[in-house]
Structures are given as C-alpha cells and as structure tokens.
Design an enzyme around this catalytic site. Sequence first.
Site: not given
Length: 934
Positions: A298, A340, A657, A754
Amino acid sequence: MSRSEQYERTEPETATDWHSRSLEDVYADLETSAQGLAAEEAGARLEREGPNEIEGEEGTSPLRILVEQYTSALIWVLIVAAIVMAGVGHTIDAGVIAGIVVFITLFGFVQDYRAEQSIQALKEMSTTYALVRRNGEKREIDATKLVPGDVIFVESGDIVPADARILEESNLSVDEAALTGESVGVSKEVGEVGEDTSLAERENMLYKDTVVERGSGTAVVVETGPESEIGQIATALEEAEERETPFQSEMDRLGKIIALGVVGAVAIIAVAELVIGDTPPLQVFLTAVGIAVSAVPEGLPAVVTLSLALGARRMAEQNALVRRLPIVEALGSVDVICTDKTGTLTEEEMTVQRIVANRETVEVTGTGYDTDGEFLRDGDPVETERVAEVLRCGLLCNNVDVGTRERDENETEAAESGEGERAYLGDPTEIALFVAAQKAGFDHRDLAEEYPRLGEVEFTSARKRMTTVHRTPDGGTAAYMKGAPETVVERCNRELVDGEIVALTEERRAEIEDRNEAFAEDALRVMGFAYRPDVPDDQTENPDEDLEREMVFLGLQGMLDPPRPEVPGALAGCLDAGINVVMITGDNAVTARAVGEEVGLRSTRVITGPELEEMSDEELAEVVDDVDIFARTSPDHKTRILQTLQAKGHTVSMTGDGVNDAPAVKNADVGVAMGIRGTDVTEQASDIVLLDDNFATIRDAVRGGRRIFDNVRKFVNYLLSGNGGEVTMIFTGSMVGFGLVITPIQILWINVVTDGIPALSMGVDPPAEDIMERDPRPPEEGVITKRIVTSIVGIAIFMTVCLLPLFTLNFFGELIPGYDVTGALLGWSPGYEPGRELAQTMVFTGFVVFEIVRIQAIRFRYGLGLFSNPWLVLAVAVAVTLQLLVLYTPTGQLLFDVEPLALVHWAQIGVAAVVFALLMAVFVKVQDRYFEQY
Ligand code: ATP
C-alpha cells in the site's frame, strides 16, 4: 508631478496595432524613449501592470490530490470489506478498516502533496533574465519585472521576454513557432507595417516566448504578461504532459502482476476452503481480503513519488536543478559525460596574459577583471603604443557593456540606490579583451563615439570569428575582425608592422602559427585580430562574410582561463565511478590538451572538428571510446559524437550552452544546460540545469541520481519481501488447515503503519559508501533485479518457516501438533492459554519484529549502519511504540484482537528472529555467488 502619475495607458487591452504606428507614436503612448525608463518609474509601472508572467498551471490542487487517493483498486477492496463487515455485524472490524482507509489516503495525500510542493518549488527556481536599459544603463534583471516602456536587448539564443517593437537590429531572425506554429526563422526589420498585417508577418515586432535564432536587436516593450500575444492564447503555454517516469511504469507493471497473483491465490483458497473444507463463507471472505491486503504494498506509490521529489530538491540545493523528474533514474546509468571546456571545467574568468603585435610578444600583468596591469617585454615596460592597435580591435569588435546585474532583491536594491556593483555584461572572452584594452587606457564609451559602429557580422561557434564595421575618425570606414587565429590569418593577405602595411608572407604565416602553438601549450586561449581599411559601400550597413577578406593581420592575444579548483577531484571521482569524461570544445587542440592535462583527463586521443568531418561513421565508432578530447568542433559535431556513443550502448550526459547546442542537449540521455552562461533555448531543451555551470555539479548530480535509485530499490525490496512473507504465511496456514494465522486488520496495520513509516524514511537514507566506486547501472536494469526476485521468494519462505512454529506453539500448545516436543522446554506463563487469538498475536508481532530485522539486513549490504539515518531510527521507534500500544492498551486489544504478550512470548519471537537473521545471512552468501551485488 512625477511621470508615473501622469502616465495612463490609453488602450491597454485592445492595443493590437503597435506594429502599424510610427515609433514616435509608440514612444509617446508608452511615455518612454530609446533611452528606456527610469528605474523608479519602472517600479511604479510594475505595481500597476503586474508581473510579466502568464499564469501557468497552478500545479495539482490539493483537492485533486485527495481525490486521486481514491482511484486505487485497493482502497475500494477495503471499503467493500468494511461494508461487508458492518453488514454482518462486525462493527469494530468495520470501523478499524475504515480507519485504516482514512490513514492510507491521508498518508498518500500528505506524501503526494509534499512531492507536488517540491516540484513546484523546483519550477519556480528557474528564472529567466532580461537585459534592459534603465536609468540610461544596461541592467540584467529578472524578466518577470519587465514593464511596458522598457527598452530590452536580445540576441541569439534568448527567449523574447515580452512583446516589443524593434528599434534596432542586426541580422535578427526569430523562430515564432510558439506563436504561429511555423518553425522557420522570420527575419526582422525596423520600420512600420500596415495595420492589418497578420501576426506572422509583422517583421518589426518581437513576441514573448518566441526564440531569437540569429542576430541581435534592441526593442521597446509594448505588452507584458497576460496582455502579450502569447498570454492571450493560454493553451499555447500548457506544458507537454509529463512523461510517466520509468519507475512509475515499472511499479504499474508490478501492480498488475501482484493483482493477478492475488486473484490466483484467492481462487485457490476459496475453492479449497469452500469445496473441500468446511470453513464458513465469512471466514473465506476474510482470508481472501487478508491475502489481497497482504500482497499489495500500500505504501509504495506515495513513497516512490516522494523520494524522487525530495531527492530532486536536495539536488537543487547542490546546484543541479532537475527539470524532468524521470531523469533521476537515467542519471544512475550515465557512463559517459560529454562536457564543454570553457566555464564548466574552467573558471571562465579570463585574463589576457600575452599579446603578439608588431612581431613581438608582450606580457600583460594583472589578475581577473582588475583593470590594473602593465605591458612588459623581457621584464621591462613597453609603450602601450606597441600594442594599441590589437587592443583597440579587441575593444571595437566587442559587445560587452558595463552595467549592473540584479539576480536577487539585494542586488536590485543596490542598483536602485546607485550602489549596484558594476559588472561586465557579456561574453567572458570579450570581457577579457575589454579589460586588456582598459589596461592600456582605452575607454569603451569614448571609442564608441570616435568609431561609431555601422554593422556586424555575427560570431557563431561554427564561424569562430566576428567582424564589425565602423566609421573612422577621419571619415572613412574600417572593419575589425577577431576570432580563432587560423580563421583570421586565413582571411589576411597583409599585416601591420610598425605602422606600415606589408604583405603577409608564407614564412610569416608559419611564424604566427608557431606563436599560437606556443601560447596554446601553456593552456592559453588564443584569439587573432585583423582589420580592413576602406570597407566597400555595399558592406557598411548590412555586412556579410564577403567582407571578411583581404584583411590586415594585427596580432594575437592569449588569455588564461584557469581550471576550476574542484574539477580535478570531481573528474577523478567520475573515472572511479566507471564514467568516462569527454571534453568537447570549440577551442584549439593544443589548448584543449593542455587544459585536459591540468584537470586530469586521460588525454589518450584528441580529434579535431576537421578530422571528424573526414571520418566515416564506422571509423568514428571504432575509435570513439578512446577519444577524450574533441577540439575545434562546431555544435553539429556534438550531435554526431552523441549519436555514435549512444549507438555503442552508452548512456550519455551532454552539456551545452549556445543556441546550436540545443539539439544535442535534447537528444542526450541526460541533457545538461548551464544556468549562468547558457542560452534560454538550451535550458528549455535540457533535463538538468547547472545553476553554477560547474562540472563538479554534474558529478554530484550523478551521485544524487544513484542515491535516489538505491533508496527506491531498497524500500521496494523491503516492502515486497515483507508482503511476499505475509502472503506465503497466510496461504500456507490456510492450506495446512490452520485457518487465518493473522487477521486482515493486523496485516493492514503492518503494511501501512509499521512497514510504511520506516520505508518512507529509507527514502532519505544517506548514500552508500561505495556509491561512486561501482560501475554505472546498465540502463536496461530496472529497480527489481533477478537478485531481488530471489530475495522476495527466499524471504517469504524464511518468514513462513520461522513464524509458523510461533503460531503452532501458541495455538496448539505444542510445536508440531500431535508431537509434544517442546511443551516441557518452554512451559507456559500462568494465565495464558494456547488459542487462536494468542497465536495470531504472536505472528502479528513476529512480523513487526522481522521487518525491523529485514530493514537492517538490506541496509547493511549498502554499508549503512544502524544509526546512519536519524529519520529511520525515529521511524522504527515510532513503529515499535505503536505496536506496544496495540498490545498493551485495552483499546488496542479491542481493535486488533490481540493478547498482551508475556516475556516468554517475546523470548520465542527473539529466538525466531535470530534464526530468521541467520537464514538471511546464509542466503546472501549464496546470492553473492550467483548475482551482481544488487
Ligand atoms: P567551449 O566549447 O569549451 O565552450 P569555446 O568557447 O572555445 O569552448 P566556442 O564558443 O564555440 O567554443 O568558440 C569557438 C572559437 O571561436 C573559440 O576558440 C575562439 O577562437 C572563437 N571565439 C570565441 N568567442 C568569440 C567571440 N566572441 N568573437 C570571436 N571569436 C570568438
């Protein structure tokens, strides 16, 4: 009266004719000028007009998150079970199941809500900046603070921040697909167009969220935020639907397998009990519900989502902004990082150190962007005259400006009060040239007045050069060029020596090349400079490449860009982690190799762009694994290198870039953009943005990705093996005729409380010690490996083997029913009678204890000690406390049908747990022989 009080927008909502008015009209309407607004006025307008942003998706609303909790089949099984229970008069059981349903949904809700908030926070972290003129100077500000009347500057790679009318442009071309759907560059011009010109044809306008493909321009903002064209068509903004993460699809598949298993098991039990046995139907129903709830993990979906989101947030704190969550999984399998050089491996704070002019080499002193420095030859000062022409060229053919950078509130405040720190705005290579010229006493404003710029042939990474055209003080014209030395020299046929223009001989070309190499060997980045007197008339306004010939060579400037101090360590870390690092740079091979050596690349083989072009795909594929430097590349080479690596089965991370890097970044397994230096376009194409542009951050991101993956794998293993144990136990009990060995409600409690709480805290477990020492995970390997499958089966058997005796002993009073071998051994505590309730309590508590043992067993294999995660310690403490409350309070006993255990029972559980731990330890040894580590 201040300007802001006077200013009233005449027709804010309906002003769609910005394109057809005269510029004077536009200025008058917006009460602005080519000089832009005063900062104070801009602030007042921001208050009135609102921020320049379009209300995007708000994210998922809390209500929707709550409703989504009820879409799981399991919840409905439980609801039906509660109704049936209530129907047959078991009101307490019905109430407890209802309570657990509420707990599961609340638990899921809280996790999902926190995850959602983390994701939203990440989205907000990516800010776009705009270059604007305020108080007469350039400022870099948060684009959401733009207002109508602001004068903005755009260049290739930018995303246009607002609707604007163009004032000046150079070669400007914009991709307006975001608005018109057509992805072709639209060339832009200054001027007016007819009133009914369609949006796509308004060449004098820029529209928000379109992309500058080429060139540069200045424009005055006319509409912002929701008033912009794109703001009017809300649908255009809706982001592409988030892909389901590989984790999630694997979990979905798993869910289906479990569901099938449950149906099968339930069918067998139902047939066995109803047809063969004589169990009452209600009991059979209960068993079926028990199997169903014991099989389904669950807590799993919520825990997976949350640990991904929290992991991403932690990575953002370390400067790696994850733009797409699914990428976290791919990060763990990256085995090649293409990076780069400039700015990622190096500081990108460049300083010119050596100049070649008039056939001699001059040293330049000074560090960083400090404008103090001297020009020395053999240690003695030289007159700046000797280097003036090269420096002037470097300052004229230069787009840097001085202004303020406002990246946060403090900086804005400082700029507003005139105390903002002066910053160089522009490309760091050009900044270095700018500073070098300042050292010789040049002032960029004076020079711009003396030599007004007429036109520009733009720099691109593929061209590796740039040229500007100027009017000269004597009324003539001249072109100034700078770029990679070989491309500059190639276009020169003369050189300037001691004020005279002489022919550039082959011998001299070779000498220049030698000088260039010598600089490069010292890791200097070298640029060449040239000029051309008397530009042909047709090349002054809109110059093109045709202008770049018959130039006069002026000299070289060599600049130092020191490696970032953290890079060598990070790079070594990557190599240890089985990740190859490849430098792809536009710079020359010698410089690249020198820098590569400084940062610790293996430098086994260097291939240059031109060499690459000569190679066939097969040839490249053959050598690509041995190459770790690609130099003098163009952006399209990146895509080719990427494809070759991917075809060889590598999982590749690629940084970028510039505008033209976007395709490679997009197609990489992990596309990485630069937050500071990168263009908006590359950022949009990327999976991760490095907020500090730093290579070391990529390494950290990989580590973060591996860690998240480990944690998910740990708790999936933990939850599934626990569930497997429960199913096997119930199934076996039922098959051998013991009936229900544990009640469905007790199982629910274990799974949700638990087990669930400790599993959640395992999501934030620290990284394993060897996390960056092991090889990358093969990309096809999911969370659940063969080893984990065998673990699930093994653990299920061990749990059953160890827990079944606890049941028999406390149900029948003897270990093996009919053969009393232990009654004498253990004896009974006074007041306890063997019976189902006691036996079930033992199995129930046994599971809780076993699961805690199991957690540690899993974590030990990752080198994590008991107390390495405080959250987990807390979670286990909470789980134990809750279990004790169930056992020893009247309410707990009533709700869960348990008996308070005595010391002797705990001793029995202890013995069983030790046996369980020993079995696991032996099993791990066996697994180690047949499987990989995880
Ligand atoms: P990296 O790819 O590692 O960032 P890079 O900055 O050298 O390295 P590019 O930006 O593609 O890569 O530049 C390629 C080459 O073009 C440079 O090596 C330099 O010689 C030249 N160059 C760079 N910037 C400019 C500029 N602003 N004007 C003219 N030439 C430039």
